[in-house]
Design an enzyme around this catalytic site. Structure first.
Site, PDB file in Angstrom:
ATOM      1  N   ASN A   1       0.886   7.431  -7.266  1.00  0.00           N
ATOM      2  CA  ASN A   1      -0.345   8.155  -7.593  1.00  0.00           C
ATOM      3  C   ASN A   1      -0.496   9.326  -6.624  1.00  0.00           C
ATOM      4  O   ASN A   1       0.291   9.471  -5.679  1.00  0.00           O
ATOM      5  CB  ASN A   1      -1.567   7.227  -7.591  1.00  0.00           C
ATOM      6  CG  ASN A   1      -1.853   6.614  -6.228  1.00  0.00           C
ATOM      7  OD1 ASN A   1      -1.708   7.265  -5.184  1.00  0.00           O
ATOM      8  ND2 ASN A   1      -2.272   5.361  -6.220  1.00  0.00           N
TER       9      ASN A   1
ATOM     10  N   ASP B   1      -0.095  -0.063 -14.711  1.00  0.00           N
ATOM     11  CA  ASP B   1       0.852  -0.958 -15.384  1.00  0.00           C
ATOM     12  C   ASP B   1       1.175  -0.439 -16.780  1.00  0.00           C
ATOM     13  O   ASP B   1       2.322  -0.482 -17.232  1.00  0.00           O
ATOM     14  CB  ASP B   1       0.261  -2.369 -15.501  1.00  0.00           C
ATOM     15  CG  ASP B   1      -0.098  -2.972 -14.155  1.00  0.00           C
ATOM     16  OD1 ASP B   1       0.544  -2.619 -13.159  1.00  0.00           O
ATOM     17  OD2 ASP B   1      -1.031  -3.808 -14.115  1.00  0.00           O
TER      18      ASP B   1
ATOM     19  N   GLU C   1      -0.757   8.402  -2.845  1.00  0.00           N
ATOM     20  CA  GLU C   1       0.510   7.942  -2.279  1.00  0.00           C
ATOM     21  C   GLU C   1       1.478   9.104  -2.095  1.00  0.00           C
ATOM     22  O   GLU C   1       2.165   9.197  -1.068  1.00  0.00           O
ATOM     23  CB  GLU C   1       1.131   6.884  -3.193  1.00  0.00           C
ATOM     24  CG  GLU C   1       0.352   5.577  -3.234  1.00  0.00           C
ATOM     25  CD  GLU C   1       0.738   4.698  -4.411  1.00  0.00           C
ATOM     26  OE1 GLU C   1       0.480   3.482  -4.340  1.00  0.00           O
ATOM     27  OE2 GLU C   1       1.273   5.226  -5.421  1.00  0.00           O
TER      28      GLU C   1
END
Length: 328
Positions: free
Chosen positions: A209, A279, A212
């Protein structure tokens, strides 16, 4: 927004049904306690939730599996569960949903609890979340069993997805054994965490993301230009083929090779709950690449899938029909 032709999308979604995808990662159980708040506790300034119902859903890497199955793919998940109620619930749900699953792919480790996230929700808003988990790396015996299970599973697979939630199942040793075995034979996709970042090699696609990506690259400004630089740093650091940075309500940025970034605007119309959206993204990307999609096509399909699940409350999935219906 980058557009994909509806007929091309339909062809890819149809091809997904013939693809087998292996998921490696931290499986968990998402528990939801639903209720209403009408008063504040006299004991402390906290709401009192009158519980109306409870539900559970596969979470983490197991939710990636659920998303793949919702898309029509064949899939199995490899991870670790404890000898407890949550572990048995996961094993039963996975066994019921995936004919591809074998008994040794969910490794039982009685020394660890199954990761269980409990969310208490009232008036369609989360009041509190509790986590039961152990984040220390799995032991050597468990690593051996995971490595064997992955190497056996990828023999008949068309993609490998690594779903790392930093709960101790995805270790550098496991990655060093299984990634080279899969890469070059099939797309290898990584949903990363900071702790193991330098171990994600070799890989086809890494999907951090924006928080990160900036942290890994040592950058701060959350702008298009800075995120492009962050993606280039990550690609060179890992030697991966491409980087897809997810940006929440700002969509995604795909950087493939040395090419210009491709920005995919969010497809979400309404956002009720972002639980499990990552996910959904990694599952749709893996399924699309396994079906022969280009990186850009896979990113667009994944963006539509994410736009669907964030419009649902709780951990959710997106079907192939829902994705096709959302493409204009």
């Amino acid at each position: 927004m980058t557009i994909i032709d509806k007929q091309r999308a339909a062809d890819l979604l149809r091809q997904i049904g013939a693809r087998n995808i292996v998921v490696l990662g931290d499986v968990m159980l998402d528990e939801f306690i639903w209720g209403d708040v009408t008063r504040v506790s006299p004991e402390a300034p906290v709401p009192v939730v009158d519980i109306r119902r409870e539900s559970t859903h596969l979470g983490g890497a197991a939710n990636v599996l659920a998303n793949l199955l919702a898309l029509g793919a064949k899939a199995s998940v490899i991870g670790v569960v404890g000898d407890d109620f949550a572990g048995e619930k996961i094993r039963g749900s996975v066994r019921d949903q995936s004919p591809q699953q074998t008994a040794n792919e969910l490794v039982l480790d009685a020394s660890r609890p199954t990761t269980l996230k409990t969310r208490i929700i009232a008036q369609n808003q989360m009041v509190v979340r509790t986590d039961r988990e152990l984040r220390t790396p799995v032991n050597g015996e468990t690593e051996n069993r995971i490595i064997s299970a992955v190497k056996a599973a990828i023999e008949t697979a068309q993609a490998l997805v690594v779903s790392d939630y930093d709960k101790g199942v995805v270790t550098p040793r496991i990655l060093a054994e299984v990634l080279p075995a899969a890469y070059g034979r099939m797309p290898v996709l990584i949903d990363p965490k900071i702790r193991n970042f330098d171990a994600y090699r070799p890989a086809t696609l890494v999907t951090p993301n924006h928080h990160e990506a900036l942290r890994v690259a040592g950058l701060e400004e959350d702008s298009d230009g800075t995120l492009h630089r962050a993606a280039q740093v990550i690609r060179k650091r890992l030697g991966c083929d491409a980087v897809l940075i997810t940006r929440g309500d700002r969509g995604m940025m795909l950087v493939e090779g040395d090419g210009d970034p491709v920005n995919v605007e969010t497809a979400a119309r309404e956002v009720f709950d972002v639980t499990g959206a990552g996910d959904t993204v990694i599952a749709a990307l893996g399924a699309a690449l396994a079906a022969g999609a280009s990186m850009t096509e896979a990113a667009v399909l994944a963006n539509h899938a994410a736009g669907i699940v964030v419009g649902k409350l709780g951990t959710a999935t997106a079907s192939a029909k829902e994705i096709l219906d959302s493409i204009q």
